[in-house]
Scaffold this motif. Structure first.
Motif, mmCIF file in Angstrom:
data_model
loop_
_atom_site.group_PDB
_atom_site.id
_atom_site.type_symbol
_atom_site.label_atom_id
_atom_site.label_comp_id
_atom_site.label_asym_id
_atom_site.label_seq_id
_atom_site.Cartn_x
_atom_site.Cartn_y
_atom_site.Cartn_z
ATOM 1 N N THR A 151 0.826 -1.213 0.000
ATOM 2 C CA THR A 151 0.000 0.000 0.000
ATOM 3 C C THR A 151 0.858 1.260 0.000
ATOM 4 O O THR A 151 0.513 2.250 -0.660
ATOM 5 C CB THR A 151 -0.928 0.008 1.221
ATOM 6 O OG1 THR A 151 -1.634 -1.243 1.284
ATOM 7 C CG2 THR A 151 -1.928 1.131 1.146
ATOM 8 N N ALA A 152 1.970 1.233 0.731
ATOM 9 C CA ALA A 152 2.833 2.412 0.801
ATOM 10 C C ALA A 152 3.660 2.610 -0.459
ATOM 11 O O ALA A 152 4.097 3.724 -0.739
ATOM 12 C CB ALA A 152 3.756 2.313 2.015
ATOM 13 N N GLY A 153 3.878 1.538 -1.244
ATOM 14 C CA GLY A 153 4.671 1.663 -2.463
ATOM 15 C C GLY A 153 6.110 1.224 -2.305
ATOM 16 O O GLY A 153 6.973 1.692 -3.047
ATOM 17 N N GLY A 154 6.383 0.343 -1.369
ATOM 18 C CA GLY A 154 7.730 -0.143 -1.169
ATOM 19 C C GLY A 154 8.233 0.139 0.234
ATOM 20 O O GLY A 154 7.630 0.910 0.997
ATOM 21 N N LEU A 155 9.352 -0.487 0.556
ATOM 22 C CA LEU A 155 9.918 -0.326 1.893
ATOM 23 C C LEU A 155 10.482 1.074 2.098
ATOM 24 O O LEU A 155 10.380 1.641 3.185
ATOM 25 C CB LEU A 155 11.004 -1.379 2.116
ATOM 26 C CG LEU A 155 11.606 -1.438 3.524
ATOM 27 C CD1 LEU A 155 10.526 -1.715 4.561
ATOM 28 C CD2 LEU A 155 12.693 -2.506 3.592
ATOM 29 N N GLY A 156 11.076 1.654 1.051
ATOM 30 C CA GLY A 156 11.618 3.006 1.176
ATOM 31 C C GLY A 156 10.533 4.036 1.433
ATOM 32 O O GLY A 156 10.684 4.932 2.265
ATOM 33 N N ALA A 157 9.408 3.913 0.715
ATOM 34 C CA ALA A 157 8.298 4.843 0.936
ATOM 35 C C ALA A 157 7.680 4.649 2.313
ATOM 36 O O ALA A 157 7.260 5.617 2.955
ATOM 37 C CB ALA A 157 7.238 4.656 -0.148
ATOM 38 N N LEU A 158 7.632 3.402 2.788
ATOM 39 C CA LEU A 158 7.094 3.138 4.121
ATOM 40 C C LEU A 158 8.000 3.724 5.198
ATOM 41 O O LEU A 158 7.524 4.218 6.221
ATOM 42 C CB LEU A 158 6.927 1.637 4.325
ATOM 43 C CG LEU A 158 6.317 1.181 5.656
ATOM 44 C CD1 LEU A 158 4.894 1.700 5.800
ATOM 45 C CD2 LEU A 158 6.343 -0.340 5.766
ATOM 46 N N ALA A 159 9.325 3.680 4.987
ATOM 47 C CA ALA A 159 10.257 4.228 5.966
ATOM 48 C C ALA A 159 10.176 5.751 6.039
ATOM 49 O O ALA A 159 10.406 6.339 7.102
ATOM 50 C CB ALA A 159 11.684 3.803 5.632
#
Length: 485
Positions: A235-243
């Motif tokens: 949903t966030a668009g990847g781990l980098g976007a979630l971080a």
């Protein structure tokens, strides 16, 4: 089929309002052509009687490529020797991001096929859609029943709970539906098969993502679990976007808007996304779930930032954060400390400094309540009190003057304090200023002659008399005393 088309368009509009995902994914899953045309297809030209014209995801090249890569990766397993130093450059990480986006498209496609099945099977069993709400369960029940009118001959055991099976059987005996034609029944069964196939593909994609989350985000998976971690990343668009996302937005990932039908939002449930599916959240009492959601979201953001820079591949930091979350929730549930009784102070054995005496007696005497005030504060039953202005106005006299001619019978005795003040007033000289002029005089009140003028200096002791005649006299002189031998 104009009515069918209108109802299908209404369902699509309702679906677009209720879904919280970006419109680009829905458009990519529902309506984009394969020839590279950027314009949306004309909705009026679509044939809603044909399943292939509304469901196109399984025939796209993107769907087939991702599913083929997922199957190859599941058979091969994870090769830890080829891990890239930068997470975004890892091909397996890119495949996980694509799988997350594809799972959203599969969910939207299943809902579209569910609407198609519902419109077709409504002629046979219109009440079934209000009894079975889940799209996959509805497709399984429709495929199992088919054109059978007597549901006592159909075994629905294992597809639905026993209570719902009983309600479906009773409702089918009184339904107004009619059997479907062979063509409509064939299209309905084809749509059910396609929905079940998409559901199996979605489970396969989720299994792949969950199996790789321990390598991609070990600390995040330790807190929320592999399934929830994959949904948050998708949903966030990847781990980098979630971080990079703040914790207040992480707790709303996956939350859908609720239709309250005009009722107040004060009693509605707190908006929680995928975090409500975690084990820690479910084990928290309902009264503390709002605080627990904020806490889990904050710690998940920290874990995602650790994973984005490859800070702890072993996942130990995530386990420590999970233990910290559990300790805080347990601390919230502890009862408050018992209130201890306050002990009495130690009795004083020494005598008190404050004691009775003349000064205390004088103070009590000054503020003492006289007999007159006691009578003024009392009222006799059945007899109205007199007042200063009459007719109950002004200051009331209470029981003063009620037993007799109306005069005050209580003699106001002069207190010791008043007597002392009167004595000082009497002793004070009321002459003029301290001038020594012979013209100064004062008025004296005598009981014999009334008012008379008197010399204030003449009232004093004459010169040469008393003590002043011997010591410090203004006119006296020192006397000589002869010394006798």
């Amino acid at each position: 089929m104009a009515s069918l088309a209108d109802s299908f368009l209404a369902d699509l509009d309702e679906l677009s309002d209720n879904e919280g995902y970006p419109e680009e994914d829905n458009a990519e899953a529902v309506g984009m052509d394969e020839d590279g045309d950027d314009n949306m297809p004309d909705l009026e030209s679509l044939n809603y009687d044909d399943l292939d014209s509304v469901s196109k995801l399984q025939k796209t090249q993107r769907y087939n490529d991702i599913m083929q890569k997922v199957e190859d990766a599941l058979q091969k397993g994870t090769d830890l020797s080829n891990q890239a130093s930068i997470l975004e450059e890892d091909p397996e990480y890119q495949l996980i991001v694509d799988c997350n986006a594809l799972s959203v498209d599969i969910e939207n496609e299943i809902i579209i096929i569910h609407n198609f099945i519902r419109d077709k099977y409504r002629l046979k069993f219109p009440e079934l859609e209000s009894l079975v709400h889940h799209p996959i369960d509805y497709a399984r029940v429709v495929k199992k029943i088919g054109n059978e009118m007597d549901l006592t001959l159909v075994d629905l055991e294992g597809l639905l709970p026993s209570a719902i099976i009983m309600v479906v059987s009773v409702t089918a005996s009184t339904t107004s539906g009619k059997p479907l034609s062979e063509e409509n029944l064939e299209k309905t069964n084809e749509a059910c098969d396609r929905a079940l196939t998409l559901d199996a593909a979605k489970k396969k994609v989720l299994d792949f993502v969950e199996s790789r989350m321990g390598y991609i985000a070990p600390n995040l998976s330790a807190i929320v679990g592999s399934a929830v971690a994959s949904k948050l990343m998708g949903t966030a668009g990847g781990l980098g976007a979630l971080a990079k996302m703040p914790a207040c937005n992480v707790q709303l990932l996956g939350a859908k808007r609720k239709n309250l039908a005009g009722f107040s939002t004060a009693t509605s449930q707190f908006r929680v996304g995928y975090i409500e599916q975690t084990e820690v959240f479910q084990s928290t009492p309902p009264a503390l779930r709002t605080r627990a959601c904020r806490l889990i979201a904050a710690k998940s953001t920290l874990a995602a930032r650790i994973d984005s820079i490859r800070g702890d591949p072993t996942g130990k930091a995530g386990r420590n954060l999970l233990e910290e979350i559990r300790k805080k929730i347990e601390k919230w549930q502890e009862p408050p400390p018992a209130k201890l009784p306050k002990p009495l102070p130690v009795p004083d054995s020494e005598p008190k400094k404050k004691r009775g005496g003349r000064r205390l007696r004088k103070m009590k005497e000054r503020y003492a309540l006289t007999d007159m005030m006691k009578l003024a504060n009392r009222m006799q039953f059945g007899i109205p009190e007199e007042s200063s202005l009459g007719d109950g106005l002004g200051e009331g006299y209470g029981m003063l003057g009620q037993a007799g001619s109306g005069k005050l019978r209580v003699s106001a005795g002069q207190s010791k304090l008043a007597a002392k003040v009167a004595k000082k007033f009497k002793e004070k000289s009321y002459g003029s200023s301290g001038a020594t002029s012979g013209l100064t005089s004062s008025l004296a009140f005598t009981p014999v002659q009334g008012i008379e003028l008197s010399n204030p200096q003449a009232q004093g002791n004459p010169l040469g008399g008393g003590t002043q005649s011997t010591y410090f006299s203004e006119t006296g002189t020192f006397s000589k005393v002869r010394r006798t031998q």
